[in-house]
Motif scaffolding. Structure first.
Motif, short mmCIF file in Angstrom:
data_model
loop_
_atom_site.label_atom_id
_atom_site.label_comp_id
_atom_site.label_asym_id
_atom_site.label_seq_id
_atom_site.Cartn_x
_atom_site.Cartn_y
_atom_site.Cartn_z
N SER A 41 1.19 9.73 15.76
CA SER A 41 -0.15 10.53 15.37
C SER A 41 -0.98 10.34 14.03
O SER A 41 -2.48 10.01 14.07
CB SER A 41 -0.33 11.46 15.71
N PHE A 42 -0.05 9.68 13.32
CA PHE A 42 -0.04 9.30 11.68
C PHE A 42 -0.17 7.96 11.43
O PHE A 42 -0.45 8.07 10.65
CB PHE A 42 0.88 9.83 10.77
N ASP A 43 -0.07 7.18 12.49
CA ASP A 43 -0.38 5.97 12.45
C ASP A 43 -0.92 4.93 11.14
O ASP A 43 -0.71 4.45 10.39
CB ASP A 43 0.74 4.27 13.65
N ARG A 44 -1.84 5.57 11.97
CA ARG A 44 -4.09 4.87 11.15
C ARG A 44 -3.79 6.15 9.51
O ARG A 44 -4.46 5.51 8.84
CB ARG A 44 -4.40 5.28 12.43
N LEU A 45 -3.66 6.94 9.31
CA LEU A 45 -4.14 7.58 8.50
C LEU A 45 -2.95 7.16 7.44
O LEU A 45 -3.76 7.67 6.28
CB LEU A 45 -3.69 9.33 8.99
N LEU A 46 -1.43 7.80 7.62
CA LEU A 46 -1.02 7.45 6.18
C LEU A 46 -0.95 6.21 5.93
O LEU A 46 -0.86 6.61 3.70
CB LEU A 46 0.65 7.46 6.24
N PRO A 47 -1.66 4.84 5.92
CA PRO A 47 -1.83 3.73 4.80
C PRO A 47 -2.61 4.18 4.60
O PRO A 47 -2.68 3.58 3.27
CB PRO A 47 -1.83 2.77 6.17
N LEU A 48 -3.27 4.35 4.61
CA LEU A 48 -4.81 5.78 3.66
C LEU A 48 -4.05 6.68 3.32
O LEU A 48 -5.33 6.62 1.51
CB LEU A 48 -6.05 5.66 4.20
N LEU A 49 -3.26 7.04 2.91
CA LEU A 49 -2.98 8.27 1.86
C LEU A 49 -1.81 7.44 0.43
O LEU A 49 -2.03 6.38 0.41
CB LEU A 49 -2.15 8.92 2.16
N PRO A 50 -1.91 8.16 -0.94
CA PRO A 50 -1.71 7.83 -1.39
C PRO A 50 0.08 7.58 -1.38
O PRO A 50 1.10 8.15 -0.66
CB PRO A 50 -1.46 9.06 -2.64
N PRO A 51 0.46 6.21 -1.67
CA PRO A 51 1.77 5.46 -1.96
C PRO A 51 3.08 6.02 -2.63
O PRO A 51 3.98 6.01 -2.51
CB PRO A 51 1.46 3.30 -1.47
N SER A 52 2.60 6.75 -3.27
CA SER A 52 3.08 7.57 -4.28
C SER A 52 4.37 8.87 -4.00
O SER A 52 5.62 8.88 -4.30
CB SER A 52 2.81 7.78 -5.30
N PHE A 53 3.57 9.03 -2.69
CA PHE A 53 4.61 10.49 -1.84
C PHE A 53 5.03 10.33 -0.64
O PHE A 53 5.02 8.54 -0.04
CB PHE A 53 3.19 11.17 -0.84
#
Length: 304
Positions: A41-53
């Motif tokens: 469910s999060f495969d398309r959202l997480l790559p757009l969030l800050p990579p530092s998390f």
């Protein structure tokens, strides 16, 4: 930001499966999917969030690649709160944020009240942290009865999983998930099915029935009391074309209840509460993740 690894957390009934993204040294974020969905469910959202998390997207028990719970019992909301606690303990997280879609947001809300000292931020994607429906009280015995009887029915039939071709499986899935869309439906089925010689079978536990059989409905007094326990900062992201996943309740009743919940959270949490409405349907975080990525990123990176 790409997928780092797959993860399995050992539990007494088997394992909880998860996907890991981002920086292992970054602030941890546990991602909780919706009812009958999975970590994809999060495969398309997480790559757009800050990579530092450091993001961990888990499959709830009976969903995706996680083990089914012990036979003989229905699934209960506290089962999933228990799973969140176990994952956090296994990863040695003392404080972390929760990102929950739909049912996952409700579990995140429950967890934030029961373990308030562990949750830094709670992000709700087209979700409510609680179900507050006084008009549903008369239906609660029916829902609880259905939950138990459904388990007995599944055990009595004891049928092998139904095998469908990939196209039949997709069409069946889309028929029951009208807002998810074909592309995102395929993505969820990648993790939600297993290939056998004749086609595909669903991975999920057949004891999982209608969501209303598994939600906890609170009175106003209960809601107001436990809300005051929350220490987290909360972001509610509402889709303007989202749908009610608690289906028996009429739209006007849902709006009345949700308005009360939001107003009480705002008045109680004050500057720790944030609300945003975005264009999209219930699966906007999958279908148009760019509509929610910016506000989520800003919220994660913000300081008190």
């Amino acid at each position: 930001m790409g997928l780092l690894s797959e993860l399995k957390v050992s539990v007494p009934w088997g394992h909880i499966a998860a996907k890991v993204w981002g920086s292992p040294q970054g602030p941890p974020v546990l991602c909780l999917h919706g009812w009958l969905d999975n970590a994809n469910s999060f495969d398309r959202l997480l790559p757009l969030l800050p990579p530092s998390f450091h993001y961990v997207a888990m499959d709830f028990g009976g969903h995706g690649l996680s083990s089914h719970h012990h036979p003989g019992f229905p699934y209960q909301p506290q089962n999933y709160v228990n799973e969140v606690r176990r994952v956090a303990a296994a990863l040695k997280w003392n404080r972390f944020s929760l990102l929950g879609h739909s049912f996952g947001g409700t579990i995140g809300g429950m967890f934030s009240c029961i373990f308030p000292e562990l949750v830094d931020k709670l992000i709700l994607l087209d979700s409510s942290p609680f179900f507050l429906e006084s008009k549903e009280i008369k239906n609660l015995p029916t829902y609880k009865r259905q939950s138990i009887e459904h388990v007995l029915l599944v055990e009595a039939k004891d049928k092998p999983p139904k095998v469908l071709s990939p196209e039949e499986m997709l069409q069946s899935f889309l028929k029951n998930n009208t807002q998810v869309g074909e592309e995102c439906g395929k993505l969820l089925l990648e993790r939600g099915t297993t290939r056998v010689a004749q086609g595909l079978v669903l991975n999920r536990d057949r004891r999982l029935s209608q969501p209303e059989n598994h939600f906890e409905v609170l009175s106003k007094d209960q809601f107001e009391y436990i809300c005051k326990k929350i220490q987290a900062r909360i972001l509610v992201v509402k889709a303007d074309q989202g749908y009610s996943y608690f289906r028996p309740i009429k739209d006007d009743e849902i709006r009345e209840s949700m308005d009360y919940i939001l107003q009480f959270l705002k008045s109680t949490l004050k500057e720790r509460f944030q609300y945003m409405e975005v264009v999209g349907n219930h699966y906007v975080h999958m279908r148009e993740p760019q509509h929610v990525a910016g506000v989520i990123s800003d919220f994660l990176q913000s300081n008190p």
